[in-house]
Design an enzyme around this catalytic site. Structure first.
Site, PDB file in Angstrom:
ATOM      1  N   ASP A 116       0.792  -1.241   0.000  1.00 27.42           N
ATOM      2  CA  ASP A 116       0.000   0.000   0.000  1.00 27.42           C
ATOM      3  C   ASP A 116       0.821   1.286   0.000  1.00 27.42           C
ATOM      4  OD1 ASP A 116       0.847   0.304   2.735  1.00 27.42           O
ATOM      5  OD2 ASP A 116      -0.854  -0.898   3.407  1.00 27.42           O
ATOM      6  N   HIS A 131       6.451  -7.866  -1.480  1.00 28.26           N
ATOM      7  CA  HIS A 131       5.369  -8.288  -2.375  1.00 28.26           C
ATOM      8  C   HIS A 131       5.027  -7.220  -3.405  1.00 28.26           C
ATOM      9  CE1 HIS A 131       4.095 -11.354   0.928  1.00 28.26           C
ATOM     10  NE2 HIS A 131       5.170 -11.713   0.283  1.00 28.26           N
ATOM     11  N   CYS A 139       2.606  -3.130 -17.925  1.00 25.50           N
ATOM     12  CA  CYS A 139       2.092  -3.833 -19.094  1.00 25.50           C
ATOM     13  C   CYS A 139       2.832  -5.155 -19.205  1.00 25.50           C
ATOM     14  CB  CYS A 139       2.321  -2.989 -20.346  1.00 25.50           C
ATOM     15  SG  CYS A 139       1.919  -3.900 -21.833  1.00 25.50           S
ATOM     16  N   GLY A 204       1.896  -6.782  13.013  1.00 22.03           N
ATOM     17  CA  GLY A 204       0.729  -6.842  12.134  1.00 22.03           C
ATOM     18  C   GLY A 204       0.792  -7.885  11.050  1.00 22.03           C
ATOM     19  N   ALA A 231      -2.479  -8.393  16.650  1.00 21.29           N
ATOM     20  CA  ALA A 231      -3.791  -8.415  17.292  1.00 21.29           C
ATOM     21  C   ALA A 231      -4.112  -9.780  17.890  1.00 21.29           C
ATOM     22  CB  ALA A 231      -4.865  -8.017  16.283  1.00 21.29           C
ATOM     23  N   GLU A 232      -3.555 -10.834  17.295  1.00 25.35           N
ATOM     24  CA  GLU A 232      -3.861 -12.186  17.798  1.00 25.35           C
ATOM     25  C   GLU A 232      -2.583 -13.016  17.792  1.00 25.35           C
ATOM     26  OE1 GLU A 232      -6.930 -13.334  15.067  1.00 25.35           O
ATOM     27  OE2 GLU A 232      -5.505 -13.689  13.468  1.00 25.35           O
TER      28      GLU A 232
HETATM   29  P1  NAD Z   1      -2.541 -11.279   7.157  1.00 30.06           P
HETATM   30  O1  NAD Z   1      -3.807 -10.672   6.651  1.00 30.06           O
HETATM   31  O2  NAD Z   1      -2.267 -12.707   6.902  1.00 30.06           O
HETATM   32  O3  NAD Z   1      -2.465 -11.081   8.735  1.00 30.06           O
HETATM   33  C1  NAD Z   1      -2.716  -9.851   9.336  1.00 30.06           C
HETATM   34  C2  NAD Z   1      -2.514 -10.013  10.820  1.00 30.06           C
HETATM   35  O4  NAD Z   1      -2.664  -8.720  11.389  1.00 30.06           O
HETATM   36  C3  NAD Z   1      -3.536 -10.938  11.489  1.00 30.06           C
HETATM   37  O5  NAD Z   1      -2.860 -11.877  12.304  1.00 30.06           O
HETATM   38  C4  NAD Z   1      -4.384  -9.973  12.350  1.00 30.06           C
HETATM   39  O6  NAD Z   1      -4.736 -10.542  13.583  1.00 30.06           O
HETATM   40  C5  NAD Z   1      -3.420  -8.829  12.563  1.00 30.06           C
HETATM   41  N1  NAD Z   1      -4.064  -7.535  12.776  1.00 30.06           N
HETATM   42  C6  NAD Z   1      -5.243  -7.069  12.322  1.00 30.06           C
HETATM   43  N2  NAD Z   1      -5.444  -5.807  12.709  1.00 30.06           N
HETATM   44  C7  NAD Z   1      -4.366  -5.461  13.449  1.00 30.06           C
HETATM   45  C8  NAD Z   1      -3.979  -4.266  14.127  1.00 30.06           C
HETATM   46  N3  NAD Z   1      -4.745  -3.169  14.119  1.00 30.06           N
HETATM   47  N4  NAD Z   1      -2.795  -4.264  14.794  1.00 30.06           N
HETATM   48  C9  NAD Z   1      -2.003  -5.368  14.816  1.00 30.06           C
HETATM   49  N5  NAD Z   1      -2.320  -6.524  14.184  1.00 30.06           N
HETATM   50  C10 NAD Z   1      -3.479  -6.553  13.499  1.00 30.06           C
HETATM   51  O7  NAD Z   1      -1.400 -10.344   6.622  1.00 30.06           O
HETATM   52  P2  NAD Z   1       0.084 -10.676   6.237  1.00 30.06           P
HETATM   53  O8  NAD Z   1       0.694 -11.522   7.289  1.00 30.06           O
HETATM   54  O9  NAD Z   1       0.672  -9.368   5.881  1.00 30.06           O
HETATM   55  O10 NAD Z   1       0.009 -11.572   4.921  1.00 30.06           O
HETATM   56  C11 NAD Z   1      -0.989 -11.379   3.955  1.00 30.06           C
HETATM   57  C12 NAD Z   1      -0.585 -11.005   2.566  1.00 30.06           C
HETATM   58  O11 NAD Z   1      -1.547 -10.055   2.196  1.00 30.06           O
HETATM   59  C13 NAD Z   1       0.709 -10.329   2.370  1.00 30.06           C
HETATM   60  O12 NAD Z   1       1.288 -11.024   1.341  1.00 30.06           O
HETATM   61  C14 NAD Z   1       0.382  -8.907   1.861  1.00 30.06           C
HETATM   62  O13 NAD Z   1       1.104  -8.671   0.676  1.00 30.06           O
HETATM   63  C15 NAD Z   1      -1.058  -8.941   1.498  1.00 30.06           C
HETATM   64  N6  NAD Z   1      -1.911  -7.814   1.945  1.00 30.06           N
HETATM   65  C16 NAD Z   1      -1.438  -6.529   1.958  1.00 30.06           C
HETATM   66  C17 NAD Z   1      -2.259  -5.504   2.398  1.00 30.06           C
HETATM   67  C18 NAD Z   1      -1.703  -4.097   2.402  1.00 30.06           C
HETATM   68  O14 NAD Z   1      -0.840  -3.745   1.601  1.00 30.06           O
HETATM   69  N7  NAD Z   1      -2.169  -3.242   3.321  1.00 30.06           N
HETATM   70  C19 NAD Z   1      -3.543  -5.751   2.830  1.00 30.06           C
HETATM   71  C20 NAD Z   1      -4.018  -7.086   2.787  1.00 30.06           C
HETATM   72  C21 NAD Z   1      -3.173  -8.107   2.345  1.00 30.06           C
END
Ligand code: NAD
Length: 261
Positions: A116, A131, A139, A204, A231-232
């Site tokens: 993001d 990522h 393209c 996160g 968070a978990e």
């Molecule tokens: P994930 O979605 O697998 O895990 C997110 C984790 O964050 C969860 O364990 C959740 O409990 C925790 N979480 C949620 N809200 C929180 C908060 N406010 N504070 C702290 N923790 C919090 O994400 P990941 O491990 O990054 O892997 C997922 C894949 O998704 C990655 O490859 C990423 O590229 C992609 N992704 C990116 C975005 C982004 O760019 N913002 C968003 C969604 C997914």
């Protein structure tokens, strides 16, 4: 913030915050790994965890290179909505705290799974995007890139969006989809930093996406101490010296404040 059963931050959380700050104060090569949870408080949904997108879609259907190539319009219909949210999002106090920790010399870099761009918006300078980036599209035929914001503006009339330069090939965001390799140089740099780090701050992320989750594994094998803010619970909690279950937008600023510049 991490809490005791009555919902108030407890003494254990206070001690954990102090310990995290102490570790970062002593860090010579501190490194952060972040994931989607760090941007949740900016309004961008995570994949896993409460309210995660995977409760709504099958990721392999919408976010793999195979399905993208088979049906780019289906991918872009989902991406159009996610792009609207991501482009409007602003850094939250968690992103800002990480930028502060870097500016103060407590972190040498941030390795992120996020696409993001919010770490850079927050002022972080050395950001390794494992990522890729959702801020540009490319393209698949001529390789030219365009800002995502420009492509976003034409998605209501052009689905899937096509390259303006080479006569209509389909565009793809410069993010790593399932089934695609991670960017080689960035990945190598991240692993080199992980081998050198003495304090690994993980925030996160569910730590179930590999090879990103190999970054803290590499750090631990090289003797780093680990702080987990999520968070978990995560599968890495049992290896960490400090674990804080809470929102990164609340916990990270508190750690930065206690670390003291
Ligand atoms: P994930 O979605 O697998 O895990 C997110 C984790 O964050 C969860 O364990 C959740 O409990 C925790 N979480 C949620 N809200 C929180 C908060 N406010 N504070 C702290 N923790 C919090 O994400 P990941 O491990 O990054 O892997 C997922 C894949 O998704 C990655 O490859 C990423 O590229 C992609 N992704 C990116 C975005 C982004 O760019 N913002 C968003 C969604 C997914």
């Amino acid at each position: 913030m991490g809490s005791v059963p009555d919902g108030r931050p407890g003494a254990d959380t206070g001690l954990a915050l102090e310990r995290a700050a102490e570790l970062l104060r002593g860090a010579r090569h501190g490194l952060a790994l972040t994931g989607a949870g760090v941007s949740a408080e900016s309004g961008i949904p995570t994949f896993r965890g409460e309210g995660g997108l995977w409760t709504q879609y099958d990721p392999v259907k919408v976010a793999s290179i195979e399905s993208f190539l088979a049906d780019p319009a289906a991918y872009w219909l989902v991406s159009r909505e996610r792009g609207r949210v991501a482009l409007a999002a602003r850094p939250n106090p968690g992103h800002l705290a990480l930028a502060e920790l870097e500016a103060a010399g407590r972190l040498v870099a941030i390795v992120t799974q996020n696409t993001d761009g919010l770490h850079r918006d927050a002022g972080s300078r050395r950001v390794l995007e494992l990522h890729g980036s959702g801020r540009t599209v490319e393209c698949l035929t001529c390789g030219r890139t365009e800002p995502r914001s420009e492509v976003q503006a034409r998605l209501d009339v052009e689905m899937p969006p096509r390259c303006k330069h080479c006569g209509g090939a389909v565009l793809k965001p410069t993010v790593v989809l399932f089934g695609e390799p991670m960017p080689a140089e960035v990945t190598q740099e991240a692993f080199e930093l992980a081998s050198k780090t003495d304090v690994m701050l993980v925030a996160g992320t569910s730590l179930v996406v590999f090879p990103a989750a190999d970054v803290p594994l590499r750090a631990m094998r090289s003797g780093a101490r680990m702080i987990v803010v999520n968070a978990e619970p995560t599968p890495f909690d049992r290896f960490a010296e400090v674990v804080i279950h809470g929102r990164s937008g609340e916990v990270l600023p508190e750690i930065a404040r206690l670390t003291g510049g």
